[in-house]
Design an enzyme around this catalytic site. Structure first.
Site, PDB file in Angstrom:
ATOM      1  N   THR A 153       0.850  -1.066   0.011  1.00 41.56           N
ATOM      2  CA  THR A 153      -0.030   0.059  -0.045  1.00 41.56           C
ATOM      3  C   THR A 153       1.046   1.224  -0.044  1.00 41.56           C
ATOM      4  OG1 THR A 153      -0.399  -0.241   2.212  1.00 41.56           O
ATOM      5  CG2 THR A 153      -2.050  -1.122   1.055  1.00 41.56           C
ATOM      6  N   LYS A 179       4.085  -6.806   4.050  1.00 42.38           N
ATOM      7  CA  LYS A 179       3.718  -5.503   3.658  1.00 42.38           C
ATOM      8  C   LYS A 179       3.400  -4.690   5.021  1.00 42.38           C
ATOM      9  CE  LYS A 179       0.388  -3.367   3.251  1.00 42.38           C
ATOM     10  NZ  LYS A 179      -0.157  -2.513   3.958  1.00 42.38           N
ATOM     11  N   THR A 190       2.163  -8.225  11.872  1.00 41.70           N
ATOM     12  CA  THR A 190       2.022  -7.095  11.187  1.00 41.70           C
ATOM     13  C   THR A 190       0.878  -6.797  10.521  1.00 41.70           C
ATOM     14  OG1 THR A 190       3.457  -5.794   9.809  1.00 41.70           O
ATOM     15  CG2 THR A 190       3.534  -8.042   9.318  1.00 41.70           C
ATOM     16  N   GLU A 275       6.656   4.712   7.151  1.00 38.49           N
ATOM     17  CA  GLU A 275       6.300   5.902   6.352  1.00 38.49           C
ATOM     18  C   GLU A 275       7.581   6.959   6.952  1.00 38.49           C
ATOM     19  OE1 GLU A 275       1.738   4.844   5.621  1.00 38.49           O
ATOM     20  OE2 GLU A 275       2.260   5.936   7.479  1.00 38.49           O
ATOM     21  N   ASN A 399       0.328  10.499   5.530  1.00 41.83           N
ATOM     22  CA  ASN A 399      -1.010  10.184   6.222  1.00 41.83           C
ATOM     23  C   ASN A 399      -1.920  11.315   6.053  1.00 41.83           C
ATOM     24  OD1 ASN A 399      -0.658   7.464   7.805  1.00 41.83           O
ATOM     25  ND2 ASN A 399       1.329   8.538   8.149  1.00 41.83           N
TER      26      ASN A 399
END
Length: 404
Positions: A153, A179, A190, A275, A399
């Site tokens: 993603t 992922k 996860t 991220e 985000n």
């Protein structure tokens, strides 16, 4: 932004396990976003799942189908989490399973569904059903790389790990993909991880192995302190290598170590691709009076926005680490005996800054991409290790723009 090499390692094929990837156009046209995994008849399957009370519909259904036994297919879509969708979400997850079951001639209970992406939006069932034939046509034991990309993603890179073990006269393979980059503070595993081996392991032994290994790997990483609604980790043992392993087997320790190595590599790959991450941080807490005390201390440091932003700035503001240890809830903490290290540099001892500490030495450590923060509580024999990232401007941007 990510830390360390971006290349996927050469993935060894696992006999009895095939993967096929297709584009369903769930969120972006032309993007790989649907993955089917086929398990050989008689495979054992183990799973661990999120403990978030708002667990996604596919998590609920996967747990149910896993309990029924004899799983033959895993179906994963990205771009839509099918979480927070109520009864309609359950019906949609079942519809996807029914479509795959119909095209493979399997009972629907032998399909485990998985989803990841935006929470609270209706699953585009029609797009998924339409793409299933293409994913089935692509099934191959060498399909790991496409599948690793197909489950991504906000990840910036595919994540995989593989080990080939010589156990006596038999070669056993363990390969897996994962992922995840944000909403990562697993309370089981996860975001998504799939690991397969061609050893033969009974379901109960496989489940115990996965639960214990996931706890020591996936349950020791955090990006932002948020536990997802969709966390799932599956371990498959096809038995196609012809070797049966039990905890009493001579080769079990080597096999268990191989599974641990694969899961640890996958878990750490998620941290390295956190991220906006620019740093890979290991937090080691020793000398604790209990495992819980060690973990509470490590996670208090790992979740501190002040510590994480100092790490991003490469600022040796060691007082933030000291403050995090002080608010970790440790009863009767002796400030005069504990020590804190930044890499090889002692920063805290005797209740304050170490007399040997210099700003230049602290800066040299903080300038690194990979940093170890070590805390010795001097209270007992328990030790734990947690892996995390810094907190950058890009994390906020990623985000803030996630749904656009």
């Amino acid at each position: 932004m990510a830390v360390g090499p971006a290349t996927l390692p050469p993935m060894a094929a696992v006999k009895g396990f095939r993967l096929g990837t297709a584009s369903a156009g769930i969120k972006k046209p032309g993007r790989r976003d649907l993955v089917v995994m086929e398990l050989a008849e008689g495979s054992s399957v183990a799973g661990v799942f999120t403990r978030n009370a708002f667990c996604a519909a596919p998590v609920t259904l996967s747990k149910k189908h896993l309990g029924a036994g004899s799983v033959r297919y895993l179906l994963t879509n990205t771009g839509n989490a099918n979480a927070g969708t109520g009864a309609e979400g359950m019906a949609d997850a079942m519809s996807c399973c029914e479509a795959l079951a119909a095209q493979t001639g399997q009972p629907v209970e032998r399909i485990m569904p998985f989803s990841t992406g935006v929470i609270g939006e209706k699953l585009p069932v029609e797009k998924i059903v339409a793409a299933i034939p293409a994913a089935l046509s692509a099934l191959s034991d060498s399909g790991w790389e496409d599948a690793a990309q197909g489950i991504m993603t906000t990840d910036t890179r595919p994540k995989g790990a593989t080990r080939t073990l010589a156990l006596g006269d038999t070669t056993v393979t363990i390969s897996g993909i994962s992922k995840g980059a944000g909403m990562i503070c697993p309370n089981m595993a996860t975001m998504l991880a799939y690991v397969a081996t061609d050893a033969r392991v009974a379901p109960d032994h496989l489940q115990t192995l996965l639960s214990e290994t996931a706890d020591a790997t996936f349950n020791r990483v955090t990006i932002d302190g948020d536990t997802s609604t969709n966390d799932s980790c599956v371990l498959v043992a096809t038995g196609a290598a012809g070797m049966t392993l039990t905890p009493a087997s001579h080769h079990w320790p080597a096999f268990a170590d191989g599974v641990y190595a694969v899961l640890l590599e996958l878990a750490q790959a998620i941290v390295r691709d956190g991220e906006g991450a620019t740093k890979f941080i290991t937090i080691e807490v020793s000398g604790a009076s209990s495992q819980r005390e060690a973990l509470d201390t490590a996670y208090t440091i790992a979740h501190s926005p002040l510590v994480k932003t100092a790490l991003f700035a490469s600022d040796p503001n060691w007082g933030r680490i000291l403050a995090a240890v002080g608010r970790a809830g440790i009863v009767d903490l002796d400030l005069n005996t504990l020590t804190i290290n930044l890499g090889e540099v002692r920063i805290v001892e005797n209740g304050g800054r170490a007399v040997t500490y210099t700003e230049a030495a602290g800066q040299a450590v903080m300038d690194r991409e990979e940093i170890v923060i070590g805390v010795d509580l001097q209270r007992g024999d328990f030790a734990e290790r947690v892996w995390t990232t810094d907190l950058s401007h890009d994390y906020v941007s990623i985000n803030a723009d996630y749904r656009s």
